[in-house]
Scaffold this motif. Sequence first.
Motif, PDB file in Angstrom:
ATOM      1  N   MET A 184     -31.571 -50.375 -28.932  1.00  0.00           N
ATOM      2  CA  MET A 184     -31.744 -49.078 -28.252  1.00  0.00           C
ATOM      3  C   MET A 184     -31.063 -49.066 -26.878  1.00  0.00           C
ATOM      4  O   MET A 184     -31.523 -48.411 -25.956  1.00  0.00           O
ATOM      5  CB  MET A 184     -33.237 -48.716 -28.132  1.00  0.00           C
ATOM      6  CG  MET A 184     -34.113 -49.765 -27.496  1.00  0.00           C
ATOM      7  SD  MET A 184     -35.876 -49.278 -27.593  1.00  0.00           S
ATOM      8  CE  MET A 184     -36.022 -48.375 -26.056  1.00  0.00           C
ATOM      9  N   SER A 185     -29.955 -49.761 -26.804  1.00  0.00           N
ATOM     10  CA  SER A 185     -29.290 -49.835 -25.501  1.00  0.00           C
ATOM     11  C   SER A 185     -28.246 -48.738 -25.353  1.00  0.00           C
ATOM     12  O   SER A 185     -27.655 -48.276 -26.331  1.00  0.00           O
ATOM     13  CB  SER A 185     -28.645 -51.203 -25.315  1.00  0.00           C
ATOM     14  OG  SER A 185     -27.508 -51.322 -26.157  1.00  0.00           O
ATOM     15  N   ILE A 186     -28.037 -48.361 -24.107  1.00  0.00           N
ATOM     16  CA  ILE A 186     -26.992 -47.382 -23.797  1.00  0.00           C
ATOM     17  C   ILE A 186     -25.641 -47.980 -24.174  1.00  0.00           C
ATOM     18  O   ILE A 186     -24.781 -47.321 -24.740  1.00  0.00           O
ATOM     19  CB  ILE A 186     -27.071 -46.994 -22.303  1.00  0.00           C
ATOM     20  CG1 ILE A 186     -28.349 -46.180 -22.066  1.00  0.00           C
ATOM     21  CG2 ILE A 186     -25.823 -46.225 -21.861  1.00  0.00           C
ATOM     22  CD1 ILE A 186     -28.705 -45.945 -20.629  1.00  0.00           C
ATOM     23  N   GLU A 187     -25.490 -49.286 -23.927  1.00  0.00           N
ATOM     24  CA  GLU A 187     -24.221 -49.953 -24.205  1.00  0.00           C
ATOM     25  C   GLU A 187     -23.872 -49.944 -25.700  1.00  0.00           C
ATOM     26  O   GLU A 187     -22.805 -49.502 -26.084  1.00  0.00           O
ATOM     27  CB  GLU A 187     -24.287 -51.397 -23.691  1.00  0.00           C
ATOM     28  CG  GLU A 187     -22.976 -52.148 -23.898  1.00  0.00           C
ATOM     29  CD  GLU A 187     -23.126 -53.661 -23.713  1.00  0.00           C
ATOM     30  OE1 GLU A 187     -24.244 -54.129 -23.410  1.00  0.00           O
ATOM     31  OE2 GLU A 187     -22.122 -54.369 -23.894  1.00  0.00           O
ATOM     32  N   LYS A 188     -24.817 -50.426 -26.533  1.00  0.00           N
ATOM     33  CA  LYS A 188     -24.462 -50.649 -27.941  1.00  0.00           C
ATOM     34  C   LYS A 188     -24.943 -49.551 -28.883  1.00  0.00           C
ATOM     35  O   LYS A 188     -24.328 -49.278 -29.906  1.00  0.00           O
ATOM     36  CB  LYS A 188     -25.049 -51.983 -28.416  1.00  0.00           C
ATOM     37  CG  LYS A 188     -24.395 -53.173 -27.735  1.00  0.00           C
ATOM     38  CD  LYS A 188     -24.925 -54.488 -28.294  1.00  0.00           C
ATOM     39  CE  LYS A 188     -24.303 -55.662 -27.575  1.00  0.00           C
ATOM     40  NZ  LYS A 188     -25.267 -56.702 -27.238  1.00  0.00           N
ATOM     41  N   THR A 189     -26.085 -48.940 -28.588  1.00  0.00           N
ATOM     42  CA  THR A 189     -26.711 -48.043 -29.546  1.00  0.00           C
ATOM     43  C   THR A 189     -26.351 -46.575 -29.336  1.00  0.00           C
ATOM     44  O   THR A 189     -26.220 -45.817 -30.293  1.00  0.00           O
ATOM     45  CB  THR A 189     -28.250 -48.196 -29.480  1.00  0.00           C
ATOM     46  OG1 THR A 189     -28.579 -49.572 -29.341  1.00  0.00           O
ATOM     47  CG2 THR A 189     -28.909 -47.617 -30.706  1.00  0.00           C
ATOM     48  N   MET A 190     -26.231 -46.178 -28.085  1.00  0.00           N
ATOM     49  CA  MET A 190     -25.967 -44.761 -27.794  1.00  0.00           C
ATOM     50  C   MET A 190     -24.584 -44.372 -28.327  1.00  0.00           C
ATOM     51  O   MET A 190     -23.603 -45.061 -28.068  1.00  0.00           O
ATOM     52  CB  MET A 190     -26.065 -44.523 -26.289  1.00  0.00           C
ATOM     53  CG  MET A 190     -26.006 -43.066 -25.908  1.00  0.00           C
ATOM     54  SD  MET A 190     -26.236 -42.862 -24.126  1.00  0.00           S
ATOM     55  CE  MET A 190     -28.006 -42.905 -24.008  1.00  0.00           C
ATOM     56  N   LEU A 191     -24.558 -43.278 -29.095  1.00  0.00           N
ATOM     57  CA  LEU A 191     -23.329 -42.900 -29.799  1.00  0.00           C
ATOM     58  C   LEU A 191     -22.461 -41.954 -28.968  1.00  0.00           C
ATOM     59  O   LEU A 191     -22.964 -41.010 -28.366  1.00  0.00           O
ATOM     60  CB  LEU A 191     -23.685 -42.242 -31.137  1.00  0.00           C
ATOM     61  CG  LEU A 191     -24.508 -43.127 -32.095  1.00  0.00           C
ATOM     62  CD1 LEU A 191     -25.086 -42.296 -33.232  1.00  0.00           C
ATOM     63  CD2 LEU A 191     -23.651 -44.270 -32.628  1.00  0.00           C
ATOM     64  N   MET A 192     -21.163 -42.197 -28.992  1.00  0.00           N
ATOM     65  CA  MET A 192     -20.237 -41.369 -28.213  1.00  0.00           C
ATOM     66  C   MET A 192     -20.215 -39.927 -28.735  1.00  0.00           C
ATOM     67  O   MET A 192     -20.145 -38.986 -27.948  1.00  0.00           O
ATOM     68  CB  MET A 192     -18.819 -41.954 -28.278  1.00  0.00           C
ATOM     69  CG  MET A 192     -18.638 -43.256 -27.518  1.00  0.00           C
ATOM     70  SD  MET A 192     -19.062 -43.164 -25.756  1.00  0.00           S
ATOM     71  CE  MET A 192     -17.693 -42.205 -25.104  1.00  0.00           C
ATOM     72  N   GLY A 193     -20.287 -39.758 -30.069  1.00  0.00           N
ATOM     73  CA  GLY A 193     -20.245 -38.410 -30.640  1.00  0.00           C
ATOM     74  C   GLY A 193     -21.591 -37.724 -30.592  1.00  0.00           C
ATOM     75  O   GLY A 193     -21.851 -36.882 -29.736  1.00  0.00           O
ATOM     76  N   LYS A 204      -9.297 -44.467 -20.566  1.00  0.00           N
ATOM     77  CA  LYS A 204      -9.272 -45.657 -21.451  1.00  0.00           C
ATOM     78  C   LYS A 204     -10.246 -46.746 -20.973  1.00  0.00           C
ATOM     79  O   LYS A 204      -9.863 -47.906 -20.740  1.00  0.00           O
ATOM     80  CB  LYS A 204      -7.863 -46.227 -21.552  1.00  0.00           C
ATOM     81  CG  LYS A 204      -6.842 -45.234 -22.097  1.00  0.00           C
ATOM     82  CD  LYS A 204      -5.611 -45.939 -22.617  1.00  0.00           C
ATOM     83  CE  LYS A 204      -4.486 -44.990 -23.015  1.00  0.00           C
ATOM     84  NZ  LYS A 204      -4.867 -43.749 -23.668  1.00  0.00           N
ATOM     85  N   LEU A 205     -11.487 -46.374 -20.822  1.00  0.00           N
ATOM     86  CA  LEU A 205     -12.484 -47.305 -20.295  1.00  0.00           C
ATOM     87  C   LEU A 205     -12.933 -48.315 -21.342  1.00  0.00           C
ATOM     88  O   LEU A 205     -12.962 -48.015 -22.535  1.00  0.00           O
ATOM     89  CB  LEU A 205     -13.724 -46.522 -19.817  1.00  0.00           C
ATOM     90  CG  LEU A 205     -13.499 -45.480 -18.724  1.00  0.00           C
ATOM     91  CD1 LEU A 205     -14.770 -44.674 -18.508  1.00  0.00           C
ATOM     92  CD2 LEU A 205     -13.058 -46.139 -17.426  1.00  0.00           C
ATOM     93  N   GLU A 206     -13.323 -49.478 -20.886  1.00  0.00           N
ATOM     94  CA  GLU A 206     -13.991 -50.431 -21.781  1.00  0.00           C
ATOM     95  C   GLU A 206     -14.970 -51.296 -21.006  1.00  0.00           C
ATOM     96  O   GLU A 206     -15.031 -51.228 -19.775  1.00  0.00           O
ATOM     97  CB  GLU A 206     -12.977 -51.278 -22.558  1.00  0.00           C
ATOM     98  CG  GLU A 206     -11.857 -51.854 -21.711  1.00  0.00           C
ATOM     99  CD  GLU A 206     -10.817 -52.565 -22.562  1.00  0.00           C
ATOM    100  OE1 GLU A 206     -10.663 -53.788 -22.353  1.00  0.00           O
ATOM    101  OE2 GLU A 206     -10.194 -51.908 -23.434  1.00  0.00           O
ATOM    102  N   TRP A 231     -20.110 -45.311 -17.606  1.00  0.00           N
ATOM    103  CA  TRP A 231     -19.713 -43.923 -17.856  1.00  0.00           C
ATOM    104  C   TRP A 231     -20.723 -43.271 -18.813  1.00  0.00           C
ATOM    105  O   TRP A 231     -21.155 -42.142 -18.582  1.00  0.00           O
ATOM    106  CB  TRP A 231     -18.302 -43.884 -18.468  1.00  0.00           C
ATOM    107  CG  TRP A 231     -17.771 -42.489 -18.670  1.00  0.00           C
ATOM    108  CD1 TRP A 231     -17.007 -41.775 -17.790  1.00  0.00           C
ATOM    109  CD2 TRP A 231     -17.981 -41.646 -19.810  1.00  0.00           C
ATOM    110  NE1 TRP A 231     -16.739 -40.531 -18.314  1.00  0.00           N
ATOM    111  CE2 TRP A 231     -17.315 -40.424 -19.543  1.00  0.00           C
ATOM    112  CE3 TRP A 231     -18.661 -41.786 -21.018  1.00  0.00           C
ATOM    113  CZ2 TRP A 231     -17.310 -39.361 -20.448  1.00  0.00           C
ATOM    114  CZ3 TRP A 231     -18.673 -40.731 -21.917  1.00  0.00           C
ATOM    115  CH2 TRP A 231     -17.997 -39.529 -21.642  1.00  0.00           C
ATOM    116  N   LYS A 232     -21.121 -44.000 -19.857  1.00  0.00           N
ATOM    117  CA  LYS A 232     -22.112 -43.482 -20.826  1.00  0.00           C
ATOM    118  C   LYS A 232     -23.438 -43.173 -20.122  1.00  0.00           C
ATOM    119  O   LYS A 232     -24.074 -42.154 -20.379  1.00  0.00           O
ATOM    120  CB  LYS A 232     -22.351 -44.494 -21.955  1.00  0.00           C
ATOM    121  CG  LYS A 232     -21.184 -44.617 -22.935  1.00  0.00           C
ATOM    122  CD  LYS A 232     -21.379 -45.773 -23.915  1.00  0.00           C
ATOM    123  CE  LYS A 232     -22.281 -45.402 -25.077  1.00  0.00           C
ATOM    124  NZ  LYS A 232     -22.377 -46.523 -26.053  1.00  0.00           N
TER     125      LYS A 232
END
Length: 506
Positions: free
Chosen positions: A230-239, A283-285, A292-293
């Motif tokens: 449930m992390s912003i990094e891995k779980t939160m979806l860009m779309g 082009k963030l990573e 940013w998320k």
Amino acid sequence: MFAQKKQTASKATNDTHATKRPNIVIIVSDDHAYQAISAYGGGLMQTPNIDRIAKAGARFDKAYVTNSICGPSRAVILTGKYSHKNGFRDNESSVFNGSQDSFIKQLRSSGYETAWIGKWHLQSDPQGFNYWQILPDQGDYYNPDFDMMDGTKKRFDGYVTNVISDVSEEWLDKRDESKPFCLVIGHKATHRVWLPDTTDLGKFDQTTFPLPANFYDTYQTRKGAEMQDMSIEKTMLMGYDLKMFGSKEKKDQDGNFKRMNPAQRARVDAYYNPIESELNALKLEGKALTEWKYQRYMRDYLSTAASLDRNIGRTLDYLDEHGLSENTIVIYLSDQGFYMGEHGWFDKRWMYEESFRTPMVMRYPGMVKPGTVSDRLVMNLDLAPTLLDAANVPIPKDMQGLSMLPALMNKDDEGREAIYYHYYENGEHSVSPHFGVRTKRYKLIRLYERVEGWELYDLEKDPSEMANIYGKKGYEKITANLRKELMRQIVKLQDQDALKILKQKL
Ligand code: CA
């Protein structure tokens, strides 16, 4: 012992209130974090209307839920019973048995006019209401459908939070004025996917929100937290979550965008499309993308909350304009708390403070002194007995909550020493089932099924719950006492499943 306390409280009731029973308006939001409410000093945004309720009455600083997730919390509010008693344990397979008792049924049979409008999420039709009109399941932000009492489905044009307020006002206009009323307004906001009203888009774009101190938590000493999804990094979806779909075709397929009319869609596109173009150019990573998320999440979430607070203001204005405020109890609470990036998370479920705790404010003119701040341990479980107490209806013996009125009116009343929690789901976001007990200072958690283990926190020394000190030298006595208290709660509340687990050696 408690029944006696209740009688004392009722006797303290002055004559006006004894003869003229109060109306009740309960506003239940969804996933609204106390960190995002200015009455709680969160500092993320201003919520003048929730603050209005707190200023005119009481703010509960230690209000908790028994099971931090949508459907179960509503079932607890209705019944005044824990999930293992009311049967609605999770959002996966539970169906609420509406034939059981509820405070609504008790109020109705004692002469109240009752209604539930908005999010319900209990998988069966409401029972015990003179009127209901509910969002199917989670409901939609734009042009929401409603399940109507006559069995039909009806679509309403507009933004869900405004629509729910409109329908609530219409019901108040049409109600039987010879009776006191109890209206529950169930808002969808601020549930995922945090889609703001068109008028609120961009409201927080000038603000850069500071990262919570534990945003980059590595979950050492906490196996359950380490396994979560449930992390912003891995779980939160860009779309789906952040509305950055990559293409118009993908956006057209998204359920939330599909529902918009051309005018709504044009305004929403005019806001999100330039943000997506800018993101593509950046082009963030890595950490830069995660942060940013986080900023996008905060901006959408708080913009969605702005409409919620404004609509709460509308409801309060309606009561003022119709001369109802003086004799109406107004309670605002969320169905549970929510993570605003603490531990790197969004969502809820955990017995950790941000999701276990819920915002709760209540005004009761003539009975609760304006500006009251209460740090007694109270729960969503207490709403049903509190409101029956206020309405002078006997509290059924099998309700497990306690009326909050004696504590609110008697400063010497210390309230509970400890509260019990039990979360059951073992699916979405990979949060392990767990139960536990919280006292004023400590928290003891027993995880099971996905993760087997114990956690202990000293909330005075470690309010962010970063260091699990279970088994650490020097805490033997505290642990033994907390285990005793946990057993006492489980036996008292008759949670047989937890009892079985507690009897296992670990
Ligand atoms: Ca919720």
